[in-house]
Write a protein that holds these residues in place. Structure first.
Motif, short mmCIF file in Angstrom:
data_model
loop_
_atom_site.label_atom_id
_atom_site.label_comp_id
_atom_site.label_asym_id
_atom_site.label_seq_id
_atom_site.Cartn_x
_atom_site.Cartn_y
_atom_site.Cartn_z
N ARG A 125 -0.46 -5.95 -13.10
CA ARG A 125 -0.13 -7.36 -12.45
C ARG A 125 1.24 -7.67 -12.51
O ARG A 125 1.65 -8.39 -11.28
N GLU A 126 2.08 -7.36 -13.40
CA GLU A 126 3.28 -7.62 -13.61
C GLU A 126 4.21 -7.17 -12.27
O GLU A 126 5.06 -7.58 -11.66
N GLU A 127 3.68 -5.78 -12.25
CA GLU A 127 4.62 -5.10 -10.97
C GLU A 127 4.11 -5.81 -9.54
O GLU A 127 4.94 -5.81 -8.93
N LEU A 128 2.82 -6.22 -9.47
CA LEU A 128 2.40 -6.93 -8.46
C LEU A 128 3.31 -8.19 -7.99
O LEU A 128 3.51 -8.52 -7.16
N LEU A 129 3.29 -8.93 -9.30
CA LEU A 129 4.13 -10.40 -9.22
C LEU A 129 5.48 -10.00 -8.92
O LEU A 129 6.00 -10.99 -8.19
N GLY A 130 6.02 -9.06 -9.31
CA GLY A 130 7.38 -8.70 -8.77
C GLY A 130 7.62 -7.85 -7.53
O GLY A 130 8.71 -6.92 -7.63
N ALA A 131 6.66 -7.66 -6.76
CA ALA A 131 6.53 -6.67 -5.76
C ALA A 131 7.68 -6.59 -4.89
O ALA A 131 8.06 -7.69 -4.55
N ASP A 132 8.05 -5.47 -4.48
CA ASP A 132 9.32 -5.18 -3.76
C ASP A 132 8.81 -4.09 -2.73
O ASP A 132 7.94 -3.52 -2.83
N ALA A 133 9.97 -3.69 -1.83
CA ALA A 133 9.78 -2.56 -0.98
C ALA A 133 9.16 -1.10 -1.82
O ALA A 133 8.46 -0.60 -1.10
N SER A 134 9.70 -1.03 -2.97
CA SER A 134 9.38 0.09 -3.44
C SER A 134 7.77 -0.13 -4.01
O SER A 134 7.03 0.99 -4.05
N THR A 135 7.37 -1.28 -4.31
CA THR A 135 6.08 -1.34 -4.52
C THR A 135 4.97 -1.05 -3.33
O THR A 135 3.94 -0.44 -3.40
N ILE A 136 5.66 -1.53 -2.10
CA ILE A 136 4.72 -1.15 -0.92
C ILE A 136 4.88 0.40 -0.82
O ILE A 136 3.85 0.90 -0.41
N ALA A 137 5.71 0.63 -0.96
CA ALA A 137 5.91 2.43 -0.79
C ALA A 137 4.94 3.30 -1.73
O ALA A 137 4.31 4.15 -1.17
N ARG A 138 4.98 2.78 -2.86
CA ARG A 138 3.97 3.33 -3.69
C ARG A 138 2.53 3.05 -3.36
O ARG A 138 1.66 4.01 -3.36
N LEU A 139 2.20 1.79 -2.73
CA LEU A 139 0.94 1.55 -2.70
C LEU A 139 0.59 2.16 -1.35
O LEU A 139 -0.50 2.71 -1.40
N THR A 140 1.16 2.14 -0.31
CA THR A 140 0.70 2.98 0.98
C THR A 140 0.90 4.08 1.26
O THR A 140 0.36 4.83 1.91
#
Length: 434
Positions: free
Chosen positions: A232-247
């Motif tokens: 949840r903490e990673e999602l609350l601080g989501a950025d382009a790297s989070t998008i790349a990881r999830l997609t």
């Protein structure tokens, strides 16, 4: 708010036509009442939750740089003819003729209207990029409305529209909304799975749906277990790297998964869960700007059709999704972020002047501390009061009774865990005011 003065028609019985948990509990908890097939009145408690969900959505849109406006619910058919969608959209669109014989419609979405507004106001590349959004009631004439607000005909939706000079700009706008969605769902206490999706009647080549994991979801999802490991903490601080990881992780609806010749995820890492779609984002390029004649001047004096995207969140649908994901046999369990009240104050003996005096004093102190409290001051049995508080799902219950007052304590119950503590009134107030 004193419950004796509030309008909260809680029921013990579950209506026969309610098939899923959220529909049953929204009716039992007095959140909504059906007024026609797929159309609901939002009662005071339900409206409080709806407004809180709406505010979380609004805050994350604003943080992403989107600008709020409000477009009308009724649209002219002429706008939809300009884009070529009027005849193609289908029977879900409610069409009618006004008294001047003009063809109108109750908008199911707003791509045409926002394109026309932007087209008539913006002529230069200096006015780009821009993202505009509104939160507005919409209507789609579902042939079989069911599952309460999960598939109703009238619903509250946030839809945003981005305008960029080129494809690179569109990609940035799309990613900003992707991040906003991840943050929104995390703040609502929900785990969302982004799934690459077909674009459907909206158009374009890039699209993602966001599904909330819930056992009663309509869609079957197949996804990499690594998606559940994103905190949840990673999602609350989501950025382009989070998008790349999830997609970059495998996630498909059942129909698309069935088409895959060889799943890239090993059997021990492949998860199958039900999901509820609560958001959908699209990058559709010049589909509407070209068909509706919108151009802007570039820095070298040329003319281009702006690149566009649209981004929807079902605000009213989110309420149903939260209940599906967070409930027990006794009723709803609201996350603190959207609970209609933070605490339910229960006067166990309204006929006892000492208990009532103490409960009134606690209520006044909660109000002074800015704590939203629903005070059950009715002359009812304790069991009925507990049942009401459990079904409406407030995060905390503060219980004032004669036995506790003899010991100088009140009881504080956490709805999610059922944990109970006996505390002094001052300690309980400090805990709830934190």
């Amino acid at each position: 708010m004193r419950l004796s003065r509030y309008f909260l028609p809680v029921t013990k019985e579950t209506p026969a036509d309610a098939q899923i948990v959220s529909h049953k509990l929204m009716l039992r908890a007095g959140l909504v009442r059906q007024t026609a097939a797929g159309i609901y009145a939002w009662l005071p408690l339900g409206l409080r939750v709806l407004r809180k969900i709406e505010q979380v959505v609004r805050e994350e849109q604003n943080k992403a740089g989107a600008v709020e406006m409000l477009m009308p619910t009724v649209q002219s058919a002429d706008l939809w003819r300009q884009s070529g969608r009027y005849d193609a959209y289908g029977p879900e669109m409610l069409r009618f003729t006004d008294r001047h014989e003009r063809e109108m419609l109750f908008g199911p979405t707003n791509e045409e209207m926002i394109t026309a507004i932007f087209r008539d106001a913006v002529k230069s590349y200096r006015d780009l990029p821009r993202t505009l959004y509104h939160i507005q009631w919409k209507f789609r004439d579902e042939v079989r409305p069911r599952f309460g607000v999960m598939r109703g005909r009238e619903f509250l939706m946030k839809d945003a529209y981005s305008f960029d000079l080129d494809e690179e700009g569109l990609k940035r706008s799309y990613e900003a909304m992707f991040v906003a969605y991840l943050r929104t769902f995390a703040r609502l206490g929900l785990q969302a799975v982004p799934v690459r999706a077909p674009t459907g009647p909206i158009g374009g080549t890039l699209s993602h749906e966001f599904h909330i994991l819930a056992d009663t979801g309509e869609s079957a999802l197949f996804y990499d277990a690594a998606i559940e490991e994103v905190s949840r903490e990673e999602l609350l601080g989501a950025d382009a790297s989070t998008i790349a990881r999830l997609t970059g992780l495998y996630a498909m609806e059942e129909e698309e998964h069935a088409k895959v010749a060889e799943c890239p995820v090993s059997a021990d890492r492949l998860r199958t869960r039900r999901g509820i779609e609560v958001g959908h984002i699209f990058a559709f390029g010049t589909k509407y700007s070209a068909s509706m004649g919108m151009t802007v001047q570039t820095s070298d004096g040329g003319q281009v059709h702006p690149q566009m995207g649209s981004y929807g969140v079902g605000v009213s649908r989110l309420m149903g999704a939260i209940i599906e994901a967070s409930h027990d046999d006794a009723g709803i369990i609201w996350p603190e972020s959207v609970a209609p009240f933070r605490v339910g104050l229960i006067n166990m003996r309204a006929d006892d002047c000492n208990v009532t005096s103490a409960a009134d004093e606690v209520y006044a102190k909660l109000s002074d501390a800015g704590v939203d409290a629903l005070y059950d001051d009715r002359d009812e049995r304790g069991g009925a009061k507990f049942a009401t508080m459990d079904v409406i799902g407030l995060p905390w219950q503060l219980i004032v009774g004669p036995k506790g007052l003899e010991k100088g304590v009140v009881e504080l119950k956490q709805r999610a865990t059922g944990e109970r503590q006996e505390l002094s009134i001052e300690s309980a107030l400090a805990r709830l005011s934190a």
